[in-house]
Scaffold this active site. Structure first.
Site, PDB file in Angstrom:
ATOM      1  N   GLU A  49      -8.647  -3.460   2.207  1.00 37.57           N
ATOM      2  CA  GLU A  49      -8.852  -3.022   0.937  1.00 37.57           C
ATOM      3  C   GLU A  49      -7.688  -2.739   0.172  1.00 37.57           C
ATOM      4  O   GLU A  49      -6.730  -1.973   0.508  1.00 37.57           O
ATOM      5  CB  GLU A  49      -9.609  -1.551   1.047  1.00 37.57           C
ATOM      6  CG  GLU A  49     -10.407  -1.289  -0.135  1.00 37.57           C
ATOM      7  CD  GLU A  49      -9.693  -0.895  -1.387  1.00 37.57           C
ATOM      8  OE1 GLU A  49      -9.227  -1.497  -2.345  1.00 37.57           O
ATOM      9  OE2 GLU A  49      -9.091   0.429  -1.332  1.00 37.57           O
ATOM     10  N   LEU A  50      -7.362  -3.783  -0.691  1.00 37.47           N
ATOM     11  CA  LEU A  50      -5.895  -3.839  -1.434  1.00 37.47           C
ATOM     12  C   LEU A  50      -6.008  -3.698  -2.776  1.00 37.47           C
ATOM     13  O   LEU A  50      -6.855  -2.932  -3.291  1.00 37.47           O
ATOM     14  CB  LEU A  50      -5.551  -5.440  -1.034  1.00 37.47           C
ATOM     15  CG  LEU A  50      -5.709  -5.991   0.356  1.00 37.47           C
ATOM     16  CD1 LEU A  50      -5.420  -7.408   0.664  1.00 37.47           C
ATOM     17  CD2 LEU A  50      -4.701  -5.107   1.241  1.00 37.47           C
TER      18      LEU A  50
ATOM     19  N   CYS B 235      -6.560   1.973  -6.978  1.00 38.39           N
ATOM     20  CA  CYS B 235      -6.849   0.682  -7.068  1.00 38.39           C
ATOM     21  C   CYS B 235      -7.988   0.080  -7.907  1.00 38.39           C
ATOM     22  O   CYS B 235      -7.810  -1.062  -8.389  1.00 38.39           O
ATOM     23  CB  CYS B 235      -7.251   0.399  -5.630  1.00 38.39           C
ATOM     24  SG  CYS B 235      -8.608   0.984  -4.905  1.00 38.39           S
TER      25      CYS B 235
ATOM     26  N   GLU C  87      -1.005  -5.832 -11.637  1.00 40.58           N
ATOM     27  CA  GLU C  87      -1.358  -4.389 -11.139  1.00 40.58           C
ATOM     28  C   GLU C  87      -0.363  -3.367 -11.596  1.00 40.58           C
ATOM     29  O   GLU C  87       0.761  -3.063 -10.803  1.00 40.58           O
ATOM     30  CB  GLU C  87      -1.812  -4.211  -9.714  1.00 40.58           C
ATOM     31  CG  GLU C  87      -2.266  -2.890  -9.203  1.00 40.58           C
ATOM     32  CD  GLU C  87      -2.648  -2.818  -7.761  1.00 40.58           C
ATOM     33  OE1 GLU C  87      -3.554  -1.825  -7.487  1.00 40.58           O
ATOM     34  OE2 GLU C  87      -2.130  -3.294  -6.878  1.00 40.58           O
ATOM     35  N   VAL C  88      -0.315  -2.423 -12.651  1.00 41.52           N
ATOM     36  CA  VAL C  88       0.577  -1.510 -13.072  1.00 41.52           C
ATOM     37  C   VAL C  88       0.491  -0.142 -12.024  1.00 41.52           C
ATOM     38  O   VAL C  88       1.826   0.067 -11.611  1.00 41.52           O
ATOM     39  CB  VAL C  88       0.386  -1.119 -14.254  1.00 41.52           C
ATOM     40  CG1 VAL C  88       1.473  -0.055 -14.930  1.00 41.52           C
ATOM     41  CG2 VAL C  88       0.241  -2.387 -15.287  1.00 41.52           C
ATOM     42  N   PHE C  89      -0.193   0.137 -11.512  1.00 48.40           N
ATOM     43  CA  PHE C  89      -0.662   1.402 -10.890  1.00 48.40           C
ATOM     44  C   PHE C  89       0.048   2.472 -11.461  1.00 48.40           C
ATOM     45  O   PHE C  89       0.719   3.297 -11.164  1.00 48.40           O
ATOM     46  CB  PHE C  89      -0.355   1.260  -9.455  1.00 48.40           C
ATOM     47  CG  PHE C  89      -0.781   1.803  -8.220  1.00 48.40           C
ATOM     48  CD1 PHE C  89      -2.108   1.361  -8.125  1.00 48.40           C
ATOM     49  CD2 PHE C  89      -0.434   3.029  -7.542  1.00 48.40           C
ATOM     50  CE1 PHE C  89      -3.009   1.960  -7.217  1.00 48.40           C
ATOM     51  CE2 PHE C  89      -1.199   3.521  -6.606  1.00 48.40           C
ATOM     52  CZ  PHE C  89      -2.417   2.826  -6.362  1.00 48.40           C
TER      53      PHE C  89
END
Length: 485
Positions: free
Chosen positions: A252-253, A286, A380-382
């Site tokens: 799960e990425l 995520c 993907e900034v997160f």
């Protein structure tokens, strides 16, 4: 009496009881203040190898127990989490920088995962098959043995226990390696819940640690299945390493999920959904919606209202006051976020809100007039950053939304749900929410992404049964078969 005694846990890992780690210890840091609030054990390769051997032996007795006994322990563990929710929430605020709502959600889902797993233990585990021969032929799901779980810092209780609980319920032993930055929320809480619930020693072991511990867990011959939640880059490395050992991996990425705002939507409701899906838990989820794809006819109003919300959200230490956003987990992650924001603005994006920080407290940020090449849009900034891009037609919308390496979650806001479903059919995604934002999780639902977001639904609902068992074919007949030689 306290649920967790941090002094007793200093320098220790959980092997069925709290023992000293061969790898020494590591600080537990409050990201809001930078203060050290304890020291967790730090496992190394030796710790993991010894744990795997213990787990392989303990699993045999655990799998042999009647399912009702396994279910009872899972149910008790869920109650332990619920009964100690207030203390666990305080640890989430202190160690993970989580605001009260996010901390409470972890507690709620953590308990629910245990209850759902308890029900899983009693589900049918096979089916009768037809056969050309006069015999009984059937398939059954049997435990894989030992499951290795590697979990991240951002929702550490949920993202650990959602693999731990079903794997245990199905008769497996588990080695959990939580992110060392959240060794309490993602490790000690789970260990203590199952210890207090009466789980036999050695069936669950919790070993926070670094790269060496993770490499040993992936390579160890006693661990045939690895369940990993984390970045796409790390997931690729784990999948590659596991493949050399012919191990099954559940990945799960990362994600960069789109929230689509159509031209018929209520803009006030859309802005609420947009703010929640972009800024919840400082954007460190995520499923967070980093890409806001908005019809050009309503985009100006949407950006104005989303920016107004961003400017009004309180940011600060969740231990000190009621806030909407707490701190970013560490300085490296904060600097990554800020670098993406500043390079996006330098490249032509409009900074409509935020873009500043104080220590690890990053203001919720809105970027307007982005393109598909804008760094904060296509990465993907997160972090708490919403990038708004405009579209004019459904064909353009579908092309923009599908143009991403990720495929985790998708939110579509419209007054016509069937129209939303038709659009969803054109955008690869493991999860679709029509008239809701992108962030959600329920123990009863399958969860997983496609493409660079993972290898499909591996946890939740019926997916758990396939994830943590092997399918075995069995035949039985009254007399030995006879053959011509």
């Amino acid at each position: 009496m306290s649920f967790l005694n941090i002094d007793e846990l200093t320098g220790k890992i959980f092997t069925g009881q709290w023992t000293r780690a061969h790898g020494g210890d590591a600080p537990i840091v409050n990201p809001s203040s930078g203060a050290e609030v304890g020291r967790a054990g730090s496992s190394n390769g030796q710790d993991v190898a010894e744990a795997a051997a213990r787990a392989a032996e303990a699993q045999k007795g655990w799998a042999a127990l009647p399912f009702v006994e396994r279910a009872a322990i899972l149910h008790r563990a869920g109650r332990v989490i619920e009964d100690n929710g207030a203390e666990i929430i305080d640890w989430f605020k202190q160690e993970a920088g989580a605001a009260a709502g996010m901390a409470g959600f972890n507690v709620h889902v953590g308990g629910a995962e245990c209850f759902e797993a308890a029900a899983l233990a009693s589900q049918p585990y096979g089916e009768i098959l037809r056969s050309e021969k006069p015999r009984l032929s059937f398939s059954r799901q049997i435990p894989v043995g030992v499951v290795g779980v590697i979990s991240p810092f951002n929702a550490p209780l949920i993202l650990g226990i959602r693999s731990v609980a079903p794997a245990l319920a199905l008769g497996n032993a588990v080695i959990l390696k939580p992110d060392p930055r959240t060794a309490i929320c993602g490790g000690a809480v789970i260990a203590e819940a199952f210890r207090q619930a009466g789980l036999p020693e050695g069936v669950l072991q919790v070993l926070p640690g670094g790269v060496e511990a993770g490499q040993q867990l992936v390579a160890d011959p006693n661990v045939p299945v690895i369940a990993f939640t984390g970045s796409t880059a790390a997931g690729r490395k784990i999948a590659e390493a596991a493949s050399t050992h012919l191990k099954r991996t559940h990945l799960e990425l990362g994600g960069n999920s789109p929230l689509i705002v159509l031209d018929d939507v209520d803009i006030d409701a859309a802005a609420e959904n947009g703010a929640w899906s972009a800024f919840l838990h400082q954007g460190q989820i995520c499923m967070i919606a980093g890409r806001h794809i908005v019809h050009e006819s309503v985009a100006d109003e949407y950006v104005a209202k989303l920016s107004q919300k961003a400017k009004g959200l309180p940011v600060g230490d969740p231990l000190q006051r009621e806030v909407a956003l707490g701190p970013i987990i560490d300085a490296a992650q904060r600097d990554k976020i800020h670098g993406l924001v500043t390079s996006s603005v330098s490249g032509g994006a409009t900074l409509a809100a935020g873009g500043t920080y104080d220590d690890l407290f990053y203001r919720p940020t809105v970027l307007d007039h982005v393109t598909q090449e804008t760094p904060a849009y296509n990465t993907e900034v997160f972090g708490p950053v919403a990038s708004v891009i405009r579209f004019s037609s459904v064909d353009e919308l579908a092309a923009i939304a599908a143009n991403s390496e990720y495929g985790l979650s998708l939110g579509i806001l419209t007054r016509n749900p069937m129209r939303g479903l038709e659009i969803a059919d054109r955008i690869p995604s493991g999860i679709v929410h029509i008239n809701d934002q992108t962030v959600d999780d329920e123990a009863v639902a399958p969860f997983g992404g496609v493409a660079a977001s993972g290898n499909g639904s591996r946890v939740g609902g019926r997916a758990n049964l396939e994830a943590f068992t092997e399918t075995q074919w069995v035949t039985m007949q009254a007399e030995p078969a006879r053959y011509p030689f």
